[in-house]
Design an enzyme around this catalytic site. Sequence first.
Site, PDB file in Angstrom:
ATOM      1  N   PRO A   1       9.679  -4.374  -0.580  1.00 38.70           N
ATOM      2  CA  PRO A   1      10.831  -4.079   0.281  1.00 38.70           C
ATOM      3  C   PRO A   1      10.417  -4.044   1.762  1.00 38.70           C
ATOM      4  CG  PRO A   1      10.716  -2.520  -1.548  1.00 38.70           C
ATOM      5  CD  PRO A   1       9.452  -3.327  -1.588  1.00 38.70           C
TER       6      PRO A   1
ATOM      7  N   ASP B   1      -2.569  -2.037  10.178  1.00 36.23           N
ATOM      8  CA  ASP B   1      -2.712  -1.933   8.717  1.00 36.23           C
ATOM      9  C   ASP B   1      -3.256  -3.216   8.093  1.00 36.23           C
ATOM     10  OD1 ASP B   1      -1.773   0.638   8.639  1.00 36.23           O
ATOM     11  OD2 ASP B   1       0.241   0.119   7.939  1.00 36.23           O
TER      12      ASP B   1
ATOM     13  N   ALA C   1      10.525  -2.953   5.796  1.00 37.18           N
ATOM     14  CA  ALA C   1      10.649  -1.712   6.581  1.00 37.18           C
ATOM     15  C   ALA C   1      10.751  -0.504   5.664  1.00 37.18           C
ATOM     16  CB  ALA C   1      11.852  -1.794   7.541  1.00 37.18           C
ATOM     17  N   ALA C   2       9.786  -0.418   4.750  1.00 35.87           N
ATOM     18  CA  ALA C   2       9.848   0.564   3.672  1.00 35.87           C
ATOM     19  C   ALA C   2       8.712   1.577   3.697  1.00 35.87           C
ATOM     20  CB  ALA C   2       9.826  -0.183   2.332  1.00 35.87           C
TER      21      ALA C   2
ATOM     22  N   LEU D   1       5.622   0.456   3.139  1.00 35.94           N
ATOM     23  CA  LEU D   1       4.710  -0.117   2.146  1.00 35.94           C
ATOM     24  C   LEU D   1       3.853  -1.237   2.737  1.00 35.94           C
ATOM     25  CD1 LEU D   1       7.249  -0.253  -0.839  1.00 35.94           C
ATOM     26  CD2 LEU D   1       5.442   1.440  -0.460  1.00 35.94           C
ATOM     27  N   ALA D   2       3.919  -1.417   4.049  1.00 36.88           N
ATOM     28  CA  ALA D   2       3.113  -2.399   4.774  1.00 36.88           C
ATOM     29  C   ALA D   2       3.332  -3.838   4.316  1.00 36.88           C
ATOM     30  CB  ALA D   2       1.618  -2.041   4.693  1.00 36.88           C
TER      31      ALA D   2
ATOM     32  N   LYS E   1       0.850  -1.211   0.000  1.00 39.37           N
ATOM     33  CA  LYS E   1       0.000   0.000   0.000  1.00 39.37           C
ATOM     34  C   LYS E   1       0.877   1.248   0.000  1.00 39.37           C
ATOM     35  CE  LYS E   1       0.928   1.430   4.381  1.00 39.37           C
ATOM     36  NZ  LYS E   1       1.777   2.512   4.696  1.00 39.37           N
TER      37      LYS E   1
ATOM     38  N   ALA F   1       0.745  -6.861   4.724  1.00 38.35           N
ATOM     39  CA  ALA F   1       0.228  -7.486   3.496  1.00 38.35           C
ATOM     40  C   ALA F   1       0.369  -9.005   3.585  1.00 38.35           C
ATOM     41  CB  ALA F   1       0.988  -6.953   2.281  1.00 38.35           C
TER      42      ALA F   1
HETATM   43  P1  ATP Z   1       4.267  -0.158   7.657  1.00 39.01           P
HETATM   44  O1  ATP Z   1       4.089   0.568   6.359  1.00 39.01           O
HETATM   45  O2  ATP Z   1       3.058  -0.977   8.071  1.00 39.01           O
HETATM   46  O3  ATP Z   1       4.847   0.646   8.749  1.00 39.01           O
HETATM   47  P2  ATP Z   1       6.715  -1.220   6.726  1.00 39.01           P
HETATM   48  O4  ATP Z   1       6.558  -1.392   5.252  1.00 39.01           O
HETATM   49  O5  ATP Z   1       7.425   0.021   7.185  1.00 39.01           O
HETATM   50  O6  ATP Z   1       5.304  -1.335   7.382  1.00 39.01           O
HETATM   51  P3  ATP Z   1       7.350  -3.974   7.051  1.00 39.01           P
HETATM   52  O7  ATP Z   1       8.002  -4.362   5.771  1.00 39.01           O
HETATM   53  O8  ATP Z   1       5.952  -4.390   7.268  1.00 39.01           O
HETATM   54  O9  ATP Z   1       7.498  -2.403   7.305  1.00 39.01           O
HETATM   55  O10 ATP Z   1       8.297  -4.542   8.202  1.00 39.01           O
HETATM   56  C1  ATP Z   1       8.341  -4.029   9.491  1.00 39.01           C
HETATM   57  C2  ATP Z   1       9.004  -5.060  10.393  1.00 39.01           C
HETATM   58  O11 ATP Z   1       8.110  -6.163  10.554  1.00 39.01           O
HETATM   59  C3  ATP Z   1      10.286  -5.628   9.805  1.00 39.01           C
HETATM   60  O12 ATP Z   1      11.389  -5.051  10.431  1.00 39.01           O
HETATM   61  C4  ATP Z   1      10.202  -7.126  10.034  1.00 39.01           C
HETATM   62  O13 ATP Z   1      11.200  -7.612  10.898  1.00 39.01           O
HETATM   63  C5  ATP Z   1       8.831  -7.385  10.656  1.00 39.01           C
HETATM   64  N1  ATP Z   1       8.104  -8.438   9.916  1.00 39.01           N
HETATM   65  C6  ATP Z   1       7.471  -9.470  10.456  1.00 39.01           C
HETATM   66  N2  ATP Z   1       6.909 -10.251   9.517  1.00 39.01           N
HETATM   67  C7  ATP Z   1       7.192  -9.706   8.324  1.00 39.01           C
HETATM   68  C8  ATP Z   1       6.886 -10.053   6.992  1.00 39.01           C
HETATM   69  N3  ATP Z   1       6.175 -11.153   6.672  1.00 39.01           N
HETATM   70  N4  ATP Z   1       7.323  -9.242   6.010  1.00 39.01           N
HETATM   71  C9  ATP Z   1       8.020  -8.111   6.327  1.00 39.01           C
HETATM   72  N5  ATP Z   1       8.349  -7.753   7.574  1.00 39.01           N
HETATM   73  C10 ATP Z   1       7.941  -8.527   8.581  1.00 39.01           C
END
Ligand code: ATP
Length: 289
Positions: free
Chosen positions: A92, A134, A94-95, A97-98, A9, A102
């Site tokens: 990617p 999310d 921790a980007a 992009l949830a 997202k 997802a």
């Molecule tokens: P948001 O936009 O919801 O803040 P994000 O895109 O910043 O999320 P994610 O890619 O969801 O971040 O990852 C955040 C943390 O969640 C990562 O540091 C990771 O260790 C943990 N995590 C647990 N399960 C997963 C998974 N299936 N995919 C990605 N990260 C995961």
Amino acid sequence: MVTVEANAKINLTLDILGTRPDGYHDVEMVMQSVGLSDIIYLERREKGISLQIDVPELPTDKTNLAWNAAHLFLDVYKIQSGVSIKIKKKIPIAAGLAGGSADAAGTLIGMNSLFETRLSKKELCKLGEKIGSDVPFCIEGGTMLATGRGEVLRRLPDLPQLFVVLAKPPVSVSTAWAYKNYDKMGSTRHPDTNAILSAITTGHVEGIEKALANVLEEATMKAYPIVEEYKRILTENGATEALMSGSGPTVFAIAREKKDMEHAAAMLSHAYPDAAIFVVPTVKQNTIS
Ligand code: ATP
């Protein structure tokens, strides 16, 4: 075997309305699903949960959100057999992009069809919100206004078909850090949510672009100037506006024409060969079988 595409997202807007007694923030955000997806394969097995992911950075134990989702589903619906999950990771990490949410959402959708439980999206969202704020949006998909912690959802009209360039600099930003940083520094620009809602209702793309705003952006950009640099390159190369998604650091821009976003992507990739860059369409809500 069941296969699910779990879409990323972007936040067209992200506003913080206050801090709640439980420590979470009250947010108001317009969320949009995009066609950058992890692929999740699910199969029944006799007992327990096995999880494999094709990237080494992520845990495959109970700290993974997909594992968590599978465990919750088996537990709540008292399913005796187990599940084997394989994830091909494209979103990617921790980007902003949830990606994790997802995967949790995709796992719940996949389990619903694997075990023929015929739960509605609403019922899946009730489970999903126990895993993360999310996750309900990722179950619903499409274009939605999210409030509360992000789990209170209102469907918005579909956008006209748009193309999105997503560009992640090679840094990771933790969501908790971004919110804490905002608490210290605030933001000089808050989204005009009514303006974007009326632009979405009338399908006015320029109005949507003008209203793109994220209160987490300013403080994050201070710590990671590369975010501002990516925004600059995108807007100098065809994008009307560019914005950081969620808690960052991914930057995105939108346009009606794919070639405009491909041009911006090519210029950014030329300047920063180590960026992770994607040009993808916006996608509509998920259908549940
Ligand atoms: P948001 O936009 O919801 O803040 P994000 O895109 O910043 O999320 P994610 O890619 O969801 O971040 O990852 C955040 C943390 O969640 C990562 O540091 C990771 O260790 C943990 N995590 C647990 N399960 C997963 C998974 N299936 N995919 C990605 N990260 C995961």
